[in-house]
Design an enzyme around this catalytic site. Sequence first.
Site, PDB file in Angstrom:
ATOM      1  N   TYR A 130       2.126   8.721  11.989  1.00 15.32           N
ATOM      2  CA  TYR A 130       3.441   8.030  12.024  1.00 15.32           C
ATOM      3  C   TYR A 130       4.058   8.083  10.783  1.00 15.32           C
ATOM      4  CZ  TYR A 130       7.064   4.594  12.958  1.00 15.32           C
ATOM      5  OH  TYR A 130       8.040   4.246  13.534  1.00 15.32           O
ATOM      6  N   GLN A 192       6.860   2.072  20.357  1.00 17.61           N
ATOM      7  CA  GLN A 192       6.565   3.255  21.444  1.00 17.61           C
ATOM      8  C   GLN A 192       6.006   4.070  21.065  1.00 17.61           C
ATOM      9  OE1 GLN A 192       9.498   1.818  20.238  1.00 17.61           O
ATOM     10  NE2 GLN A 192      11.085   3.224  20.190  1.00 17.61           N
ATOM     11  N   GLN A 260       8.537   0.322  -8.026  1.00 22.93           N
ATOM     12  CA  GLN A 260       8.143  -0.411  -6.732  1.00 22.93           C
ATOM     13  C   GLN A 260       9.245  -1.049  -6.017  1.00 22.93           C
ATOM     14  OE1 GLN A 260       4.895   0.413  -6.445  1.00 22.93           O
ATOM     15  NE2 GLN A 260       5.222  -0.336  -4.541  1.00 22.93           N
ATOM     16  N   HIS A 263      11.790   0.168  -3.358  1.00 22.55           N
ATOM     17  CA  HIS A 263      11.012   0.494  -1.931  1.00 22.55           C
ATOM     18  C   HIS A 263      11.495  -0.369  -0.901  1.00 22.55           C
ATOM     19  CE1 HIS A 263       8.288   3.950  -2.131  1.00 22.55           C
ATOM     20  NE2 HIS A 263       7.785   3.434  -2.983  1.00 22.55           N
ATOM     21  N   GLU A 328      -2.520  -2.944  -4.547  1.00 21.44           N
ATOM     22  CA  GLU A 328      -2.240  -1.536  -4.040  1.00 21.44           C
ATOM     23  C   GLU A 328      -2.392  -0.603  -4.953  1.00 21.44           C
ATOM     24  OE1 GLU A 328       1.261  -0.619  -2.154  1.00 21.44           O
ATOM     25  OE2 GLU A 328       0.606   1.046  -1.071  1.00 21.44           O
ATOM     26  N   HIS A 329      -1.665  -0.888  -6.243  1.00 19.86           N
ATOM     27  CA  HIS A 329      -1.328  -0.042  -7.440  1.00 19.86           C
ATOM     28  C   HIS A 329      -1.702  -0.811  -8.516  1.00 19.86           C
ATOM     29  CE1 HIS A 329       1.670   1.652  -4.300  1.00 19.86           C
ATOM     30  NE2 HIS A 329       1.094   2.850  -4.820  1.00 19.86           N
ATOM     31  N   ASP A 362       2.200   9.004  -6.441  1.00 24.09           N
ATOM     32  CA  ASP A 362       3.084   9.008  -5.565  1.00 24.09           C
ATOM     33  C   ASP A 362       3.407  10.215  -5.069  1.00 24.09           C
ATOM     34  OD1 ASP A 362       3.018   5.987  -5.499  1.00 24.09           O
ATOM     35  OD2 ASP A 362       5.184   5.896  -6.425  1.00 24.09           O
ATOM     36  N   HIS A 421     -38.091  -1.151  26.094  1.00 22.10           N
ATOM     37  CA  HIS A 421     -38.091  -0.616  24.701  1.00 22.10           C
ATOM     38  C   HIS A 421     -39.697  -0.254  24.362  1.00 22.10           C
ATOM     39  CE1 HIS A 421     -33.986  -2.055  24.383  1.00 22.10           C
ATOM     40  NE2 HIS A 421     -33.876  -1.610  23.138  1.00 22.10           N
TER      41      HIS A 421
END
Lengths: 437, 437
Positions: A130, A192, A260, A263, A328-329, A362, A421
């Site tokens: 995606y 979708q 950052q 974004h 995250e960073h 990045d 078993h």
Amino acid sequence: MLRIITQWTEAKTELRRICDRTHDDQVVHKEATVREVLQAVKRLGDRAVLDYTLEFDHQKIKPEELRVSGSELDAAYQQVSKELLMAIQQARQQIEAFHRQRVPKSWVHFGEDEIVLGKRYTPVDRAGLYIPGGLACYPSTVLMNAVPAKVAQVPRIVMVTPPGKDKVINAAVLVAAQEAGVDEIYRVGGAQAIAALAYGTETIPKVDVITGPGNIYVTLAKKLVYGTVGIDSLAGPSEVLIIADETANPVYIAADLLAQAEHDSMAAAILLTTDSTLARKVVDEVERQLMDHPRRTLTEKAIAHYGLVAIVDSLESAAELSNDFAPEHLELEVDDPWALLQNIRHAGAIFLGSSTPEAVGDYLAGPNHTLPTSGSARYASPLGVETFLKHSSLVQYSPIALQKAANAIDILAKAEGLPSHANSVLFRVRDQLNPET
Amino acid sequence: MLRIITQWTEAKTELRRICDRTHDDQVVHKEATVREVLQAVKRLGDRAVLDYTLEFDHQKIKPEELRVSGSELDAAYQQVSKELLMAIQQARQQIEAFHRQRVPKSWVHFGEDEIVLGKRYTPVDRAGLYIPGGLACYPSTVLMNAVPAKVAQVPRIVMVTPPGKDKVINAAVLVAAQEAGVDEIYRVGGAQAIAALAYGTETIPKVDVITGPGNIYVTLAKKLVYGTVGIDSLAGPSEVLIIADETANPVYIAADLLAQAEHDSMAAAILLTTDSTLARKVVDEVERQLMDHPRRTLTEKAIAHYGLVAIVDSLESAAELSNDFAPEHLELEVDDPWALLQNIRHAGAIFLGSSTPEAVGDYLAGPNHTLPTSGSARYASPLGVETFLKHSSLVQYSPIALQKAANAIDILAKAEGLPSHANSVLFRVRDQLNPET
């Protein structure tokens, strides 16, 4: 604008609030919409995909237009500059070089009594990527998702991305997809698109794993289809946490915080520093750099709501706050970043030293930029080749090995109340010991 | 009872039905209950945990009884036989030996221009293991979850398991937990246990990753808390698919099918064979072995609904059907299992040859028995040490490396409309080139 906090407990509280910023109450309402989209696409296929594209993306697309055509793919190369093409190729090459390192390999181990144990790695049959669209265009995200899938040798790599105005997909995105080896591209976004990849439609193939970032609808859809397909992670808005000492340059730190914040109005930009002079300089410098910023409104909003400077008494305290946040960073803008690294337990990607702004990672350094957000670095890892691989355990016992194991298996199986078993082992061993029967 | 199918298309349809057997329509209704439990435990902590334990498990537990006491743990050793203790210890040792192989290790790579790139693996801080209770007792599941967490060096391993009659936890389970190195055990099961591990309560600590199988309520709860914590997978009912040729022994095959069916009335037991004589013998033998089976009703139900024998024209065809199904357990009961392995793409664990019944892997061989179910082997792997590890990317650039990368980063950042990304690099490079400014 960028607040400075000097109290430890207040810093902890504020960091917790920022970490939890995605857990908004509207999620339940949005989830109902997403469920409806998923059900409709599962039932009606292409028709539902096209209806929702008209409703949400305001683009009227015919079934035969869903897939991006060969001529459109060719034309994209004419629309990007030579410099951009070369930058994309350089990035692709460096991302591939990093992802080729230490790829898990199949192995078998030959033990006593002819026992063979092992792990066999194989790629998924189909991967679905995606790629967000809308205002932004992210060729780098195409590379970061497609290259690891290609290194994993996924036979069929499918990409989806929402159509822009006049049904157009950004040329740089199309070029990046071709450079990275994406096999087919569909003009569809939102929940979708996730539904189409999870269930398949007449046009769009069902895949085994879906990766890539998206808005809250995409993320909710990924969570709901998880189990029908695999997913990489549930991505939230992006974030950086910088630990800096008195050796850091406030101009660089300010640029990194803004890189950052620019974004997304939900992005978080945090500085933890031992130096109160640096803290004040960074605040001033952020104001200065914001003045002529082309995305000033959005970036200011992020800085105002999710920007923070906290003054701490030591780098160890900063590491402790950072571990709680699990960013995250993480940038270590300190004199000896490798020493401080020893105190870090949780982070998606770690950038060491003053010549390593996050932007290096990045785009170009090679490690993936799809990273765990919202504190999930406590348990999750960057996107990688492993995301597109899975393994099977291998077990082969010999008759003698089975005989030696039989008693322990019999005891454990009976303790668990599972007689067949035990029988599955005992019948074999009995025949081995009395081959004439 | 066990049906034989000879038509390829019918076999495909039936295998699809069996693979999808967990997707029942009651899930949405159950999800509402689970959501309520999660919210209550998040808000009210221990009180909600204890209320639901009374409501669902019919056990009235005081807060101070939630954690299994030291004296209870000691007493468990008196209640298991010496043979069972030794079998548990042998299994633990072999599981540990397998899981210690090829554990991912941190690495750095030193490139040109003093670029350092790497991956740094660290364990999660806290792992939460769910061990089912109720009618069954699964010391093997304790080992299969706790040993990989221990090998990953997780500092705090927390276990939850529902209390049985008189609040008792099975002694073999308690012994296995101690042998495997579990740090603390709580007497709670169901969705309330998952909620407690995900959010934390006054007594039960919040963890970072939750693993282990459970019923549909547990699985739904794990799906809903995924994102707040990590999870291993969404486990469905167990399944085995056996590929057999004319060299296979029908008595063994029948026992192996029943060893799966005896787990659960939803378990699936499938035989694909090229030999119609073998097929009939297996059907007869299943009937014979079922006659005096202590769990006959449940096992018969599984065989009737989700048991299947399909006769195929070649082993390649069998492999194709198996790949579509992506079984949790796959037995290759054929003359040359390693040759057939080349045709297999998706399976949780693969058992090769006639001396390797699945039960070997369930208990003793070493590979994990927590495996992807319901077709998720298309994209997922067995539980392992990796489940309890995550990694951070490491990036360090030198001034000269940053200068060389600056142009490409600038081009890409501007193509994506992110000027501060470009600035974060350009400001540094400018200062390097003009150090006096």
